[in-house]
Design a protein around this motif. Structure first.
Motif, short mmCIF file in Angstrom:
data_model
loop_
_atom_site.label_atom_id
_atom_site.label_comp_id
_atom_site.label_asym_id
_atom_site.label_seq_id
_atom_site.Cartn_x
_atom_site.Cartn_y
_atom_site.Cartn_z
N PRO A 126 0.81 -1.21 0.00
CA PRO A 126 0.00 0.00 0.00
C PRO A 126 0.86 1.28 0.00
N ILE A 127 0.48 2.24 -0.83
CA ILE A 127 1.27 3.47 -0.94
C ILE A 127 1.11 4.38 0.28
N ASP A 128 0.08 4.13 1.10
CA ASP A 128 -0.10 4.96 2.30
C ASP A 128 0.75 4.47 3.48
N GLY A 129 1.49 3.37 3.28
CA GLY A 129 2.36 2.85 4.33
C GLY A 129 1.65 2.01 5.38
N LYS A 130 0.34 1.91 5.31
CA LYS A 130 -0.42 1.09 6.25
C LYS A 130 -0.44 -0.36 5.77
N PRO A 131 -0.74 -1.32 6.66
CA PRO A 131 -0.77 -2.72 6.24
C PRO A 131 -1.86 -2.98 5.19
N ALA A 132 -1.57 -3.91 4.29
CA ALA A 132 -2.57 -4.37 3.32
C ALA A 132 -3.57 -5.25 4.05
#
Length: 124
Positions: A53-59
């Motif tokens: 994920p580009i937001d840095g949060k877990p998929a």
């Protein structure tokens, strides 16, 4: 209608191991990594893309979502299912089976929890 489907993964090496095996079992090719670090599986103008994920949060896997993958034959569905369970996927729902409409289907969750189905076309 669709050009591609994008799903997230928390481990692209693990995802590549799973998806390379399952797409090769269907007669496809292993994925390629693009310059942005996304895995891409292409077939007949469509793409399945896998990325962190580009937001840095877990998929996370979609609740209620399923990605359907076309298979040419019952044997391809069975090979896909076997390759998936051998390479980190989990068999879900019913065992591979023929549906009343003549389609032969199997279901898996990939190592990140995404729900997939491989199926032949309906005979009705």
């Amino acid at each position: 209608m669709f050009t591609h489907v994008m799903i997230g993964s928390n481990d692209l090496v693990r995802a590549r191991n799973f998806y390379d095996a399952t797409f090769v079992a269907l007669g496809g090719k292993p994925g390629v990594m693009d310059t942005r670090g996304r895995l891409i599986y292409a077939h007949e103008g469509a793409q399945l893309m896998i990325t962190t994920p580009i937001d840095g949060k877990p998929a996370t896997a979609a609740n209620g979502g399923t990605i359907g993958i076309a298979a040419a034959s019952r044997d391809h569905v069975l090979a896909w299912h076997e390759a998936g369970t051998t390479h980190g996927g989990t068999a879900i729902e019913s065992p591979p089976t023929e549906r009343p409409n003549g389609a032969f289907v199997a279901y898996l969750r990939d190592p990140d929890g995404n729900k997939l189905t491989a199926r032949t076309r309906s005979t009705m």
